[in-house]
Write a protein that holds these residues in place. Structure first.
Motif, mmCIF file in Angstrom:
data_model
loop_
_atom_site.group_PDB
_atom_site.id
_atom_site.type_symbol
_atom_site.label_atom_id
_atom_site.label_comp_id
_atom_site.label_asym_id
_atom_site.label_seq_id
_atom_site.Cartn_x
_atom_site.Cartn_y
_atom_site.Cartn_z
ATOM 1 N N THR A 160 0.945 -1.286 -0.071
ATOM 2 C CA THR A 160 0.206 0.057 -0.078
ATOM 3 C C THR A 160 1.062 1.323 -0.043
ATOM 4 O OG1 THR A 160 -1.622 -1.183 1.241
ATOM 5 C CG2 THR A 160 -1.755 1.231 1.095
ATOM 6 N N GLN A 161 2.069 1.402 0.789
ATOM 7 C CA GLN A 161 2.807 2.551 0.881
ATOM 8 C C GLN A 161 3.429 2.648 -0.579
ATOM 9 O OE1 GLN A 161 6.376 2.786 3.558
ATOM 10 N NE2 GLN A 161 4.993 3.948 4.690
ATOM 11 N N ILE A 162 3.825 1.642 -1.132
ATOM 12 C CA ILE A 162 4.455 1.789 -2.280
ATOM 13 C C ILE A 162 3.640 2.308 -3.490
ATOM 14 C CG2 ILE A 162 5.663 0.679 -4.336
ATOM 15 C CD1 ILE A 162 7.068 -1.260 -2.278
ATOM 16 N N SER A 163 2.447 1.828 -3.518
ATOM 17 C CA SER A 163 1.712 2.159 -4.547
ATOM 18 C C SER A 163 0.869 3.621 -4.339
ATOM 19 C CB SER A 163 0.475 1.097 -4.539
ATOM 20 O OG SER A 163 -0.146 1.089 -3.380
ATOM 21 N N MET A 164 0.741 3.752 -2.914
ATOM 22 C CA MET A 164 0.187 5.161 -2.504
ATOM 23 C C MET A 164 1.014 6.461 -2.302
ATOM 24 S SD MET A 164 -3.140 4.647 -3.196
ATOM 25 C CE MET A 164 -3.977 6.042 -2.310
ATOM 26 N N PHE A 165 2.096 5.823 -2.118
ATOM 27 C CA PHE A 165 3.177 7.036 -1.357
ATOM 28 C C PHE A 165 4.328 7.145 -2.357
ATOM 29 C CE2 PHE A 165 6.821 8.214 1.168
ATOM 30 C CZ PHE A 165 6.625 9.498 1.242
ATOM 31 N N VAL A 166 5.068 5.910 -2.567
ATOM 32 C CA VAL A 166 6.313 5.887 -3.317
ATOM 33 C C VAL A 166 6.314 6.230 -4.594
ATOM 34 C CG1 VAL A 166 8.453 4.440 -3.557
ATOM 35 C CG2 VAL A 166 7.287 3.964 -1.360
ATOM 36 N N ILE A 167 5.312 5.352 -5.160
ATOM 37 C CA ILE A 167 5.152 5.816 -6.824
ATOM 38 C C ILE A 167 4.757 7.115 -7.162
ATOM 39 C CG2 ILE A 167 3.921 4.978 -8.790
ATOM 40 C CD1 ILE A 167 3.831 2.256 -7.854
ATOM 41 N N PRO A 168 3.739 7.674 -6.222
ATOM 42 C CA PRO A 168 3.389 9.047 -6.501
ATOM 43 C C PRO A 168 4.328 10.011 -6.254
ATOM 44 C CG PRO A 168 1.424 7.970 -5.487
ATOM 45 C CD PRO A 168 2.690 7.182 -5.629
ATOM 46 N N LEU A 169 5.314 9.729 -5.179
ATOM 47 C CA LEU A 169 6.414 10.706 -4.817
ATOM 48 C C LEU A 169 7.390 10.539 -5.792
ATOM 49 C CD1 LEU A 169 7.677 12.478 -2.525
ATOM 50 C CD2 LEU A 169 8.577 10.337 -1.590
ATOM 51 N N CYS A 170 7.521 9.596 -6.549
ATOM 52 C CA CYS A 170 8.556 9.517 -7.585
ATOM 53 C C CYS A 170 8.186 10.308 -8.598
ATOM 54 C CB CYS A 170 8.890 7.943 -7.876
ATOM 55 S SG CYS A 170 9.774 6.987 -6.731
ATOM 56 N N VAL A 171 6.798 10.141 -9.229
ATOM 57 C CA VAL A 171 6.264 11.114 -10.267
ATOM 58 C C VAL A 171 6.807 12.498 -9.904
ATOM 59 C CG1 VAL A 171 4.248 11.590 -11.362
ATOM 60 C CG2 VAL A 171 4.587 9.389 -10.713
ATOM 61 N N ILE A 172 6.443 12.873 -8.478
ATOM 62 C CA ILE A 172 6.775 14.122 -8.171
ATOM 63 C C ILE A 172 8.154 14.714 -8.197
ATOM 64 C CG2 ILE A 172 6.241 16.081 -6.270
ATOM 65 C CD1 ILE A 172 3.796 14.882 -7.752
ATOM 66 N N ILE A 173 9.101 13.832 -7.706
ATOM 67 C CA ILE A 173 10.443 14.011 -7.814
ATOM 68 C C ILE A 173 11.012 14.016 -9.333
ATOM 69 C CG2 ILE A 173 12.467 12.858 -7.228
ATOM 70 C CD1 ILE A 173 11.450 11.767 -4.483
ATOM 71 N N GLY A 174 10.321 13.129 -9.962
ATOM 72 C CA GLY A 174 10.820 13.099 -11.434
ATOM 73 C C GLY A 174 10.206 14.515 -12.130
ATOM 74 N N TRP A 175 9.148 14.920 -11.667
ATOM 75 C CA TRP A 175 8.702 16.273 -12.336
ATOM 76 C C TRP A 175 9.590 17.362 -11.698
ATOM 77 C CZ3 TRP A 175 3.418 18.587 -10.338
ATOM 78 C CH2 TRP A 175 3.121 19.594 -11.431
ATOM 79 N N ILE A 176 10.138 17.414 -10.546
ATOM 80 C CA ILE A 176 11.232 18.415 -9.895
ATOM 81 C C ILE A 176 12.486 18.289 -10.740
ATOM 82 C CG2 ILE A 176 12.655 19.206 -8.071
ATOM 83 C CD1 ILE A 176 9.954 18.272 -6.464
ATOM 84 N N MET A 177 12.867 17.046 -10.964
ATOM 85 C CA MET A 177 14.300 16.670 -11.793
ATOM 86 C C MET A 177 14.457 17.021 -13.099
ATOM 87 S SD MET A 177 15.535 13.209 -9.978
ATOM 88 C CE MET A 177 16.402 13.145 -8.284
ATOM 89 N N GLY A 178 12.964 17.225 -13.708
ATOM 90 C CA GLY A 178 13.067 17.342 -15.219
ATOM 91 C C GLY A 178 13.038 16.046 -16.067
ATOM 92 N N HIS A 179 12.750 14.837 -15.397
ATOM 93 C CA HIS A 179 12.827 13.577 -15.900
ATOM 94 C C HIS A 179 11.182 13.049 -15.843
ATOM 95 C CE1 HIS A 179 17.018 13.182 -16.191
ATOM 96 N NE2 HIS A 179 17.256 13.666 -15.149
ATOM 97 N N PRO A 180 10.527 13.253 -16.868
ATOM 98 C CA PRO A 180 8.976 13.186 -16.673
ATOM 99 C C PRO A 180 8.822 11.574 -16.543
ATOM 100 C CG PRO A 180 9.610 14.402 -18.416
ATOM 101 C CD PRO A 180 10.850 14.067 -18.143
ATOM 102 N N LEU A 181 7.827 11.176 -15.509
ATOM 103 C CA LEU A 181 7.485 9.957 -15.181
ATOM 104 C C LEU A 181 6.059 10.051 -14.868
ATOM 105 C CD1 LEU A 181 8.465 7.122 -13.968
ATOM 106 C CD2 LEU A 181 8.360 8.052 -11.686
ATOM 107 N N ASP A 182 5.428 8.945 -15.772
ATOM 108 C CA ASP A 182 3.929 9.174 -15.574
ATOM 109 C C ASP A 182 3.451 7.720 -14.958
ATOM 110 O OD1 ASP A 182 4.028 6.911 -17.618
ATOM 111 O OD2 ASP A 182 4.182 8.457 -19.298
ATOM 112 N N LEU A 183 2.060 7.405 -14.749
ATOM 113 C CA LEU A 183 1.483 6.599 -14.237
ATOM 114 C C LEU A 183 1.267 5.335 -15.170
ATOM 115 C CD1 LEU A 183 -0.439 7.897 -11.508
ATOM 116 C CD2 LEU A 183 1.720 7.099 -11.380
ATOM 117 N N ASN A 184 1.644 5.539 -16.588
ATOM 118 C CA ASN A 184 1.263 4.679 -17.387
ATOM 119 C C ASN A 184 2.451 3.276 -17.356
ATOM 120 O OD1 ASN A 184 0.522 2.864 -19.762
ATOM 121 N ND2 ASN A 184 1.339 4.556 -21.129
ATOM 122 N N PHE A 185 2.018 2.325 -16.774
ATOM 123 C CA PHE A 185 2.828 1.066 -16.528
ATOM 124 C C PHE A 185 2.973 0.218 -17.495
ATOM 125 C CE2 PHE A 185 4.365 1.219 -11.928
ATOM 126 C CZ PHE A 185 4.373 2.613 -11.872
#
Length: 420
Positions: free
Chosen positions: A344-369
């Motif tokens: 639950t924590q990976i799916s609801m926290f880690v994955i969304p957090l990585c999307v936000i971190i990628g946004w900040i870093m300039g490396h676009p990460l989406d939820l299309n797996f």
């Protein structure tokens, strides 16, 4: 007469000074002895802590492989060996991270203990994902996090059910269905977040091609982070009584069996070891991520299999060990808190957090797996939810989950990811 008085005054002065200074000598010696005793005590605590954490586990024999991976990378740049050595070197670190978390959990209840295990157990995955994002390897981030969810829900939970069922084969183990149900709902919500960007992509119904999918992913990530924060508040604060484990409820009613277990190290020692292990994992993760593609070429193995199966096995070493151990002690609520709570924590926290971190870093990460991966996750959640709905476990349910994981592993071994 005057000379006699002068001599007497000279003789009296040193005596008075000695009398004034004489009480200070024991004070100084007492302070020195106190300082020496404190240093000896501190040295003894450090030595005892190192002995317990480092030398009490045979898996720590793999610790030298971490520095060896760095040496091999500097001297030969052979990615296959660097990946193998880094993978093996991180395993004892991840396990000791789980041990330190377990020790810290002694000072809290089962609910908070399960949350701590899930949080620090996922530190390895988060660190690996951040280093992969820095290198622009967004697909590795997606696959490794997906693999962590699948590994926790099928392999870790399956081994916990199986181990607990073997030890307590004369009775049926039970757990709190309330926590399991809410976690299952959050996992299905995570599937929604992953499913809609994939459907949008494969149906070619984006309003702005190439940007709507990413915008939807970032918006959904923010919503998922809010939902997870609300879940933590709901679980630990406003409705905590609904999520007490069965062990805690028995303890409240005075029916609990006396438990002779006690922590091996103190609370602050646990915190310090958590920081040390996290830093070491961070160093090795950089070498591990940098060698993934080279290892795929040298081993002739798909990157998807390495990312979904091999990487999570290392990251989940802590969860695997602690979940099985707690299940074999008939503390199934903690096992579920570790395995399902971690997913639950990976799916609801880690994955969304990585999307936000990628946004900040300039490396676009989406939820299309991608379609194959999203379908695998959806079917896995359905299977686990059906097995948890009774609120009981046995070794057969555990065996079913383990066999399901083998099917998933075989599927990714023959799956060619279009990104590579």
């Amino acid at each position: 007469m005057s000379e006699t008085c002068r001599v007497d005054s000279l003789n009296e002065r040193p005596v008075q000074e000695i009398e004034n200074e004489s009480p200070r000598i024991p004070e100084i010696s007492a302070q020195k002895s106190e300082s020496t005793t404190h240093q000896k005590t501190l040295r003894r605590i450090v030595c005892n802590s190192v002995k317990i954490v480092i030398f009490s586990n045979r898996l720590n024999l793999l610790l030298p492989l971490g520095p060896l991976a760095i040496i091999v990378e500097r001297l030969t740049n052979h990615h296959g060996w660097v990946f193998t050595l880094s993978l093996l070197g991180i395993m004892p670190l991840a396990e000791r991270l789980g041990y330190a978390t377990e020790q810290l959990a002694f000072y809290s209840g089962d609910t908070v203990g399960g949350l701590l295990n899930a949080t620090f157990g996922n530190a390895t995955e988060l660190i690996i994902s951040i280093y992969a994002l820095k290198r622009g390897m967004t697909r590795v981030v997606q696959l490794s996090l997906l693999g962590s969810i699948l590994s926790n829900m099928l392999l870790v939970l399956g081994c916990a059910f199986f181990g607990g069922g073997i030890v307590f084969n004369k009775k049926e183990q039970v757990f709190n269905k309330g926590t399991a149900t809410v976690n299952a709902g959050l996992l299905l919500m995570a599937v929604m977040g992953l499913l809609f960007p994939a459907v949008l992509h494969y149906t070619h119904t984006e309003v702005h091609f190439g940007s709507s999918e990413l915008a939807l992913s970032r918006f959904s990530s923010c919503i998922m982070l809010v939902a997870y924060a609300a879940y933590l508040f709901f679980q630990l604060n406003s409705q905590r009584s609904l999520y007490l484990s069965l062990n805690e409820e028995e303890g409240d009613h005075g029916n609990s069996i006396e438990d002779d277990e006690s922590p091996d190290i103190s609370k602050w020692e646990s915190v310090i070891w958590l920081a040390i292990m996290t830093a070491l994992i961070s160093v090795l993760s950089e070498y591990l991520v940098g060698a993934i593609e080279g290892a795929s070429t040298s081993w002739k193995m798909p990157v998807s299999f390495i990312s979904v199966i091999l990487l999570p096995l290392v990251g989940n070493a802590a969860e695997h060990a602690s979940a099985v151990m707690f299940a074999m002690k008939d503390k199934l609520d903690i096992s579920l808190g570790v395995a399902i709570g971690s997913s639950t924590q990976i799916s609801m926290f880690v994955i969304p957090l990585c999307v936000i971190i990628g946004w900040i870093m300039g490396h676009p990460l989406d939820l299309n797996f991608q379609l194959f991966e999203t379908a695998t996750l959806f079917l896995t959640i359905i299977v686990v939810v059906l097995l948890l709905q009774e609120g009981t476990s046995n070794y057969f349910k555990g065996l079913m989950l383990i066999l399901c994981y083998l099917i998933v592993a075989a599927s990714f071994f023959v799956h060619a990811d279009p990104s590579y």
